[in-house]
Design a protein around this motif. Structure first.
Motif, mmCIF file in Angstrom:
data_model
loop_
_atom_site.group_PDB
_atom_site.id
_atom_site.type_symbol
_atom_site.label_atom_id
_atom_site.label_comp_id
_atom_site.label_asym_id
_atom_site.label_seq_id
_atom_site.Cartn_x
_atom_site.Cartn_y
_atom_site.Cartn_z
ATOM 1 N N HIS A 1 3.670 -5.605 14.559
ATOM 2 C CA HIS A 1 4.236 -5.000 13.341
ATOM 3 C C HIS A 1 3.967 -3.502 13.296
ATOM 4 O O HIS A 1 4.848 -2.716 12.949
ATOM 5 N N THR A 2 2.754 -3.103 13.669
ATOM 6 C CA THR A 2 2.388 -1.682 13.587
ATOM 7 C C THR A 2 3.143 -0.818 14.594
ATOM 8 O O THR A 2 3.082 0.404 14.515
ATOM 9 N N GLN A 3 3.843 -1.456 15.522
ATOM 10 C CA GLN A 3 4.590 -0.708 16.533
ATOM 11 C C GLN A 3 6.100 -0.718 16.292
ATOM 12 O O GLN A 3 6.863 -0.228 17.113
ATOM 13 N N THR A 4 6.531 -1.273 15.152
ATOM 14 C CA THR A 4 7.963 -1.302 14.845
ATOM 15 C C THR A 4 8.419 0.046 14.293
ATOM 16 O O THR A 4 7.627 0.798 13.706
ATOM 17 N N ALA A 5 9.705 0.319 14.446
ATOM 18 C CA ALA A 5 10.275 1.581 13.946
ATOM 19 C C ALA A 5 10.164 1.670 12.422
ATOM 20 O O ALA A 5 9.868 2.740 11.882
ATOM 21 N N HIS A 6 10.369 0.559 11.715
ATOM 22 C CA HIS A 6 10.323 0.610 10.247
ATOM 23 C C HIS A 6 8.902 0.863 9.740
ATOM 24 O O HIS A 6 8.716 1.586 8.767
ATOM 25 N N PHE A 7 7.894 0.298 10.418
ATOM 26 C CA PHE A 7 6.512 0.584 10.022
ATOM 27 C C PHE A 7 6.164 2.037 10.319
ATOM 28 O O PHE A 7 5.579 2.731 9.490
ATOM 29 N N GLU A 8 6.503 2.497 11.517
ATOM 30 C CA GLU A 8 6.197 3.881 11.895
ATOM 31 C C GLU A 8 6.886 4.873 10.962
ATOM 32 O O GLU A 8 6.302 5.900 10.611
ATOM 33 N N ASN A 9 8.113 4.577 10.541
ATOM 34 C CA ASN A 9 8.822 5.444 9.604
ATOM 35 C C ASN A 9 8.084 5.510 8.268
ATOM 36 O O ASN A 9 7.882 6.590 7.707
ATOM 37 N N PHE A 10 7.667 4.363 7.755
ATOM 38 C CA PHE A 10 6.928 4.327 6.493
ATOM 39 C C PHE A 10 5.611 5.090 6.625
ATOM 40 O O PHE A 10 5.266 5.908 5.777
ATOM 41 N N GLU A 11 4.886 4.823 7.696
ATOM 42 C CA GLU A 11 3.593 5.467 7.926
ATOM 43 C C GLU A 11 3.735 6.989 8.038
ATOM 44 O O GLU A 11 2.890 7.736 7.540
ATOM 45 N N GLU A 12 4.806 7.440 8.667
ATOM 46 C CA GLU A 12 5.046 8.875 8.843
ATOM 47 C C GLU A 12 5.325 9.564 7.504
ATOM 48 O O GLU A 12 4.873 10.684 7.270
ATOM 49 N N GLN A 13 6.042 8.888 6.626
ATOM 50 C CA GLN A 13 6.421 9.498 5.351
ATOM 51 C C GLN A 13 5.375 9.307 4.252
ATOM 52 O O GLN A 13 5.390 10.022 3.243
ATOM 53 N N LEU A 14 4.486 8.361 4.428
ATOM 54 C CA LEU A 14 3.504 8.020 3.405
ATOM 55 C C LEU A 14 2.648 9.194 2.919
ATOM 56 O O LEU A 14 2.482 9.358 1.706
ATOM 57 N N PRO A 15 2.096 10.043 3.778
ATOM 58 C CA PRO A 15 1.241 11.126 3.280
ATOM 59 C C PRO A 15 1.918 12.017 2.240
ATOM 60 O O PRO A 15 1.257 12.488 1.305
ATOM 61 N N ASP A 16 3.220 12.227 2.354
ATOM 62 C CA ASP A 16 3.936 13.064 1.384
ATOM 63 C C ASP A 16 4.190 12.346 0.066
ATOM 64 O O ASP A 16 4.572 12.979 -0.917
ATOM 65 N N LEU A 17 3.986 11.041 0.026
ATOM 66 C CA LEU A 17 4.253 10.249 -1.177
ATOM 67 C C LEU A 17 3.002 9.950 -1.982
ATOM 68 O O LEU A 17 3.089 9.612 -3.162
ATOM 69 N N LEU A 18 1.846 10.071 -1.356
ATOM 70 C CA LEU A 18 0.596 9.647 -1.984
ATOM 71 C C LEU A 18 0.088 10.612 -3.055
ATOM 72 O O LEU A 18 0.254 11.826 -2.956
ATOM 73 N N ALA A 19 -0.559 10.004 -4.055
ATOM 74 C CA ALA A 19 -1.205 10.782 -5.117
ATOM 75 C C ALA A 19 -2.714 10.498 -5.116
ATOM 76 O O ALA A 19 -3.397 10.785 -6.080
ATOM 77 N N GLY A 20 -3.213 9.923 -4.044
ATOM 78 C CA GLY A 20 -4.628 9.570 -3.941
ATOM 79 C C GLY A 20 -4.861 8.804 -2.652
ATOM 80 O O GLY A 20 -3.964 8.680 -1.823
ATOM 81 N N GLU A 21 -6.066 8.297 -2.512
ATOM 82 C CA GLU A 21 -6.443 7.573 -1.298
ATOM 83 C C GLU A 21 -5.955 6.126 -1.340
ATOM 84 O O GLU A 21 -6.194 5.423 -2.321
ATOM 85 N N PRO A 22 -5.305 5.684 -0.274
ATOM 86 C CA PRO A 22 -4.918 4.270 -0.217
ATOM 87 C C PRO A 22 -6.132 3.385 0.027
ATOM 88 O O PRO A 22 -7.145 3.835 0.550
ATOM 89 N N GLU A 23 -6.000 2.132 -0.380
ATOM 90 C CA GLU A 23 -7.030 1.122 -0.114
ATOM 91 C C GLU A 23 -6.367 0.025 0.707
ATOM 92 O O GLU A 23 -5.340 -0.511 0.302
ATOM 93 N N VAL A 24 -6.949 -0.296 1.844
ATOM 94 C CA VAL A 24 -6.400 -1.346 2.700
ATOM 95 C C VAL A 24 -7.543 -2.262 3.121
ATOM 96 O O VAL A 24 -8.563 -1.792 3.612
ATOM 97 N N ARG A 25 -7.335 -3.564 2.927
ATOM 98 C CA ARG A 25 -8.341 -4.557 3.323
ATOM 99 C C ARG A 25 -7.678 -5.598 4.212
ATOM 100 O O ARG A 25 -6.577 -6.042 3.932
#
Length: 101
Positions: free
Chosen positions: A65-89
């Motif tokens: 999943h982490t190597q798919t184009a749709h995941f990589e696209n989301f991951e690439e754009q995420l920093p510009d969308l964030l208003a704080g630190e993400p939490e991932v468990r």
């Protein structure tokens, strides 16, 4: 089974953009081999937090999943969308049973 829960605080000015990206990510992720379920929702207490709930058959499916184009696209754009630190468990689950309510 691998289960992930992620919470992303989103800049309110970029909320619509983030929701569109999340919708695309969910749609495409649910079509992947080894994916049990992939969901995104907004937090009932804060509409600017997007929460992801992901279930994979195994670590290989998650890695794929982490190597798919749709995941990589989301991951690439995420920093510009964030208003704080993400939490991932990440949880490694040996067994899951459905409960009757």
């Amino acid at each position: 089974m691998i289960v992930l829960h992620a919470a992303f605080p989103i800049d309110p000015d970029k909320r619509e953009e983030a929701l569109e990206l999340a919708e695309d990510l969910v749609e495409k992720s649910n079509q992947e081999p080894g994916m049990i379920e992939y969901r995104a929702t907004t937090d009932i207490g804060d509409e600017n937090v997007i929460r992801f709930f992901e279930q994979y058959e195994d670590a290989e499916a998650f890695e794929s999943h982490t190597q798919t184009a749709h995941f990589e696209n989301f991951e690439e754009q995420l920093p510009d969308l964030l208003a704080g630190e993400p939490e991932v468990r990440q949880f490694e689950v040996g067994e899951a049973t459905e409960l009757e309510l």
